[in-house]
Design a protein around this motif. Structure first.
Motif, PDB file in Angstrom:
ATOM      1  N   ASP A  63     167.191  55.021  71.803  1.00  0.00           N
ATOM      2  CA  ASP A  63     167.305  53.871  72.696  1.00  0.00           C
ATOM      3  C   ASP A  63     166.093  52.962  72.476  1.00  0.00           C
ATOM      4  O   ASP A  63     164.953  53.392  72.616  1.00  0.00           O
TER       5      ASP A  63
ATOM      6  N   SER B 116     169.412  48.658  81.988  1.00  0.00           N
ATOM      7  CA  SER B 116     169.540  49.532  80.825  1.00  0.00           C
ATOM      8  C   SER B 116     171.022  49.816  80.572  1.00  0.00           C
ATOM      9  O   SER B 116     171.890  49.443  81.354  1.00  0.00           O
ATOM     10  N   ARG B 117     171.291  50.515  79.504  1.00  0.00           N
ATOM     11  CA  ARG B 117     172.678  50.830  79.124  1.00  0.00           C
ATOM     12  C   ARG B 117     173.267  51.962  79.958  1.00  0.00           C
ATOM     13  O   ARG B 117     174.474  52.212  79.926  1.00  0.00           O
TER      14      ARG B 117
ATOM     15  N   SER C  20     166.478  55.344  80.473  1.00  0.00           N
ATOM     16  CA  SER C  20     166.784  55.148  79.052  1.00  0.00           C
ATOM     17  C   SER C  20     166.757  56.465  78.285  1.00  0.00           C
ATOM     18  O   SER C  20     166.319  57.499  78.785  1.00  0.00           O
TER      19      SER C  20
ATOM     20  N   LYS D 275     176.112  51.521  82.964  1.00  0.00           N
ATOM     21  CA  LYS D 275     177.301  50.951  82.329  1.00  0.00           C
ATOM     22  C   LYS D 275     177.930  51.951  81.370  1.00  0.00           C
ATOM     23  O   LYS D 275     179.161  52.020  81.252  1.00  0.00           O
ATOM     24  N   GLY D 276     177.087  52.721  80.691  1.00  0.00           N
ATOM     25  CA  GLY D 276     177.590  53.722  79.759  1.00  0.00           C
ATOM     26  C   GLY D 276     178.393  54.808  80.449  1.00  0.00           C
ATOM     27  O   GLY D 276     179.361  55.333  79.886  1.00  0.00           O
TER      28      GLY D 276
END
Length: 263
Positions: free
Chosen positions: A243, A147-148, A250, A151-152
Motif C-alpha cells: 500500500d 484510504s482504500r 492501510s 471501500k475495499g
C-alpha cells in the motif's frame, strides 16, 4: 488498564481477525514524522465510524423525524471536518436532542438503535479527544483523503436485503476489530499520553465489533460463519498487501520508485 484485563480484551479480537498488523506498518506508524498523518486519519476514522452507524439507523430502523435529528447531531462535526467551519472546541458535549422512534416493529430494530446510538456517542467523543491530542502536539487539522480500506471491504457487500445489511454489519465488525488491534499494538510505540489514550479506547472498540456481529447474527437469523470468513480474507488481504498510502487502516507500506531514487 491492567495487563490481564488488556489481554482478555485483545485476545478475542486477535482470534477474530485473520491476520495481525504487519511489523512494517507498525514501524512506519512509530516514526515521529508520521504522527500528524496518523492522528489526522484517526480523527477521520472516528467520524466515519459515527456516520456508518448513523446510516444503519436511518436506513433500517427509525422514522423520518428521527433520521433528521441524527443528521443534525453529526452536522457540526461534518462542517468542521469537510467544510472547515467552526471552532473544534465548540464540539464538546454536543448530544442527540431527540429520542429515536422506530419506523417499524421487528426483532432487531430497538437493539440496532440502542447499540448504534451508543456507538455514535462514543465515536464522536473520541473524535473530540483526538482533536485535543492534536492541539497538545501542535498538529493542525488538515483535510485528508480516505484510504482504500473501508471501500475495499464494502465493495463485496451483497446488493439485496437483508443480506446487504448483514454484510455491512460484518464489515463494521472488522473495521472496529482492526482499530482495536492497532490501538493495542501501537500504544507501546507512541508518546505516553497518546499511548494512554489508545489503551483507554480498547474497551469500547472491543465492544463495538461484538455489537456489530451480534446484530448481524440476529438479522440474518442463520449461520453467518461463511460470510464472516469471506470478509476475513478480504480484510486480511487489504491489511497485508502493499500500500503506497500510509493511513490508520492501510496495508504494508511501500516506497514509490521516485522516493527510492531520491533517497
Amino acid at each position: 488498564m491492567l495487563s490481564t484485563e488488556l489481554d482478555n480484551l485483545i485476545q478475542p479480537v486477535n482470534d477474530f481477525l485473520s491476520c495481525a498488523t504487519p511489523a512494517s506498518w507498525l514501524k512506519e506508524a512509530a516514526r515521529p514524522e508520521n504522527l500528524a498523518t496518523l492522528l489526522r486519519d484517526h480523527l477521520i476514522c472516528e467520524l466515519k465510524a459515527a456516520q456508518s452507524a448513523m446510516y444503519l439507523i436511518r436506513r433500517y430502523a427509525v422514522d423520518e423525524s428521527s433520521a433528521n435529528a441524527l443528521l443534525q447531531w453529526l452536522k457540526p462535526y461534518e462542517d468542521f471536518t469537510y467544510r472547515q467551519q467552526g471552532d473544534w472546541r465548540a464540539l464538546a458535549g454536543l448530544s442527540l436532542k431527540k429520542s429515536m422512534i422506530p419506523k417499524a416493529s421487528s426483532d432487531y430494530t430497538q437493539d440496532l438503535i440502542d447499540k448504534m446510538v451508543l456507538l455514535i456517542k462514543e465515536e464522536l467523543h473520541h473524535f473530540y479527544q483526538v482533536l485535543e491530542l492534536m492541539a497538545d502536539n501542535d498538529i493542525s487539522y488538515q483535510k485528508t483523503t480516505s484510504s482504500r480500506y473501508a471501500k475495499g471491504l464494502l465493495r463485496h457487500v451483497r446488493t439485496y436485503e437483508p443480506q446487504a445489511m448483514v454484510d455491512k454489519l460484518i464489515c463494521g465488525a472488522y473495521i472496529e476489530a482492526r482499530s482495536c488491534e492497532r490501538f493495542a499494538r501501537l500504544a507501546p510505540l507512541l508518546p505516553a499520553r497518546i499511548a494512554d489514550f489508545y489503551i483507554s479506547l480498547l474497551r469500547s472498540e472491543a465492544r463495538h465489533y461484538q455489537d456489530y456481529l451480534t446484530l448481524a447474527e440476529q438479522i440474518a437469523d442463520a449461520d453467518i460463519c461463511e460470510r464472516i470468513a469471506y470478509f476475513g480474507k478480504v480484510e486480511a488481504e487489504l491489511i497485508s498487501s502493499p500500500d503506497f498510502d500510509f493511513k490508520f487502516h492501510s496495508g504494508c507500506p511501500q516506497v514509490a520508485a521516485s522516493d527510492q531514487s531520491a533517497a
